[in-house]
Design an enzyme around this catalytic site. Structure first.
Site, PDB file in Angstrom:
ATOM      1  N   HIS A 123       0.838  -1.200   0.000  1.00 46.70           N
ATOM      2  CA  HIS A 123       0.000   0.000   0.000  1.00 46.70           C
ATOM      3  C   HIS A 123       0.876   1.253   0.000  1.00 46.70           C
ATOM      4  O   HIS A 123       1.324   1.709   1.047  1.00 46.70           O
ATOM      5  CB  HIS A 123      -0.959   0.016   1.195  1.00 46.70           C
ATOM      6  CG  HIS A 123      -1.833   1.239   1.204  1.00 46.70           C
ATOM      7  ND1 HIS A 123      -3.030   1.310   0.521  1.00 46.70           N
ATOM      8  CD2 HIS A 123      -1.649   2.460   1.755  1.00 46.70           C
ATOM      9  CE1 HIS A 123      -3.546   2.510   0.664  1.00 46.70           C
ATOM     10  NE2 HIS A 123      -2.731   3.235   1.420  1.00 46.70           N
ATOM     11  N   ASN A 172      -2.422   9.173 -12.057  1.00 47.26           N
ATOM     12  CA  ASN A 172      -2.927  10.370 -11.402  1.00 47.26           C
ATOM     13  C   ASN A 172      -2.320  10.469 -10.007  1.00 47.26           C
ATOM     14  O   ASN A 172      -2.143   9.455  -9.328  1.00 47.26           O
ATOM     15  CB  ASN A 172      -4.456  10.310 -11.297  1.00 47.26           C
ATOM     16  CG  ASN A 172      -5.124  10.273 -12.662  1.00 47.26           C
ATOM     17  OD1 ASN A 172      -4.638  10.876 -13.611  1.00 47.26           O
ATOM     18  ND2 ASN A 172      -6.235   9.544 -12.761  1.00 47.26           N
ATOM     19  N   GLY A 182      -6.319  14.428  -9.956  1.00 46.35           N
ATOM     20  CA  GLY A 182      -7.556  13.669 -10.163  1.00 46.35           C
ATOM     21  C   GLY A 182      -7.522  12.264  -9.595  1.00 46.35           C
ATOM     22  O   GLY A 182      -8.292  11.401 -10.011  1.00 46.35           O
ATOM     23  N   HIS A 185      -1.593   3.456  -8.562  1.00 51.45           N
ATOM     24  CA  HIS A 185      -2.050   2.600  -9.667  1.00 51.45           C
ATOM     25  C   HIS A 185      -1.697   3.231 -10.993  1.00 51.45           C
ATOM     26  O   HIS A 185      -1.695   4.444 -11.153  1.00 51.45           O
ATOM     27  CB  HIS A 185      -3.553   2.325  -9.575  1.00 51.45           C
ATOM     28  CG  HIS A 185      -4.411   3.546  -9.428  1.00 51.45           C
ATOM     29  ND1 HIS A 185      -4.557   4.200  -8.228  1.00 51.45           N
ATOM     30  CD2 HIS A 185      -5.154   4.231 -10.325  1.00 51.45           C
ATOM     31  CE1 HIS A 185      -5.355   5.234  -8.390  1.00 51.45           C
ATOM     32  NE2 HIS A 185      -5.732   5.296  -9.653  1.00 51.45           N
ATOM     33  N   HIS A 192      -2.862   3.370 -14.840  1.00 54.88           N
ATOM     34  CA  HIS A 192      -3.914   3.097 -15.821  1.00 54.88           C
ATOM     35  C   HIS A 192      -3.233   2.715 -17.138  1.00 54.88           C
ATOM     36  O   HIS A 192      -2.385   3.464 -17.634  1.00 54.88           O
ATOM     37  CB  HIS A 192      -4.753   4.345 -16.087  1.00 54.88           C
ATOM     38  CG  HIS A 192      -5.522   4.867 -14.906  1.00 54.88           C
ATOM     39  ND1 HIS A 192      -6.870   4.662 -14.745  1.00 54.88           N
ATOM     40  CD2 HIS A 192      -5.131   5.605 -13.845  1.00 54.88           C
ATOM     41  CE1 HIS A 192      -7.279   5.251 -13.636  1.00 54.88           C
ATOM     42  NE2 HIS A 192      -6.243   5.840 -13.065  1.00 54.88           N
TER      43      HIS A 192
HETATM   44  P1  AMP Z   1      -7.998   7.370 -10.095  1.00 58.98           P
HETATM   45  O1  AMP Z   1      -9.024   8.394 -10.453  1.00 58.98           O
HETATM   46  O2  AMP Z   1      -6.702   7.543 -10.840  1.00 58.98           O
HETATM   47  O3  AMP Z   1      -7.798   7.254  -8.597  1.00 58.98           O
HETATM   48  O4  AMP Z   1      -8.556   6.001 -10.626  1.00 58.98           O
HETATM   49  C1  AMP Z   1      -9.254   5.086  -9.839  1.00 58.98           C
HETATM   50  C2  AMP Z   1      -9.800   4.072 -10.786  1.00 58.98           C
HETATM   51  O5  AMP Z   1     -10.202   2.944 -10.051  1.00 58.98           O
HETATM   52  C3  AMP Z   1     -11.019   4.544 -11.595  1.00 58.98           C
HETATM   53  O6  AMP Z   1     -10.711   4.498 -12.980  1.00 58.98           O
HETATM   54  C4  AMP Z   1     -12.107   3.543 -11.220  1.00 58.98           C
HETATM   55  O7  AMP Z   1     -12.914   3.204 -12.317  1.00 58.98           O
HETATM   56  C5  AMP Z   1     -11.298   2.362 -10.711  1.00 58.98           C
HETATM   57  N1  AMP Z   1     -11.986   1.511  -9.755  1.00 58.98           N
HETATM   58  C6  AMP Z   1     -12.627   1.902  -8.631  1.00 58.98           C
HETATM   59  N2  AMP Z   1     -13.129   0.831  -7.978  1.00 58.98           N
HETATM   60  C7  AMP Z   1     -12.785  -0.260  -8.711  1.00 58.98           C
HETATM   61  C8  AMP Z   1     -13.019  -1.663  -8.563  1.00 58.98           C
HETATM   62  N3  AMP Z   1     -13.697  -2.162  -7.519  1.00 58.98           N
HETATM   63  N4  AMP Z   1     -12.540  -2.481  -9.522  1.00 58.98           N
HETATM   64  C9  AMP Z   1     -11.875  -1.990 -10.585  1.00 58.98           C
HETATM   65  N5  AMP Z   1     -11.600  -0.688 -10.769  1.00 58.98           N
HETATM   66  C10 AMP Z   1     -12.064   0.170  -9.850  1.00 58.98           C
HETATM   67 ZN    ZN Z   2      -4.192  -0.021  -0.547  1.00 59.13          ZN
END
Ligand code: AMP
Ligand code: ZN
Length: 114
Positions: free
Chosen positions: A46, A87, A93, A100, A102
């Protein structure tokens, strides 16, 4: 971390469609895709965001790019190309505070997100 949805996905407490997993990294489908292919690649540790990376975390970032490259090859979008978006924080954002990456592919993304 207890209240983190991505930590819950890692632990299997929230279901996900996994594309890759090892001891340190997980790649899974985005629940709300913004491109035909929208994968999230995360460290199992984490780390809240890029802004929280410690010296000891630098190797995992390199490994994540290795996994992205492997997925691009295996899933057939390496040749056409793809976009990696990270992000960070409020102005970046970021909604989920677990680092993570994307990975977006499957359409022309030249003018999207940059
Ligand atoms: P961010 O805005 O960069 O924090 O992106 C978070 C991403 O997590 C978004 O694109 C969401 O669609 C994705 N997300 C949130 N919950 C889940 C989930 N349970 N499984 C898969 N993706 C998720
Ligand atoms: Zn975490």
């Amino acid at each position: 971390m207890e209240d983190c949805i991505f930590c819950k996905i890692i632990k299997g407490e929230i279901p996900s469609k996994k594309f890759y997993e090892d001891d340190e990294i997980l790649a899974f489908d985005n629940i709300n895709p913004v491109a035909p292919i929208h994968i999230l690649v995360i460290p199992k540790k984490h780390i809240p965001s890029v802004a929280h990376l410690e010296k000891e975390d630098e190797a995992i970032v390199g490994k994540i790019y290795g996994v992205i490259n492997k997925l691009a090859e295996e899933m057939g979008f390496k040749e056409k190309g793809f976009k990696v978006v990270v992000n960070c924080g409020k102005d970046g954002g970021q909604e989920v505070m677990h680092l993570h990456f994307h990975v977006l592919a499957g359409e022309d993304l030249c003018k999207k997100f940059t």
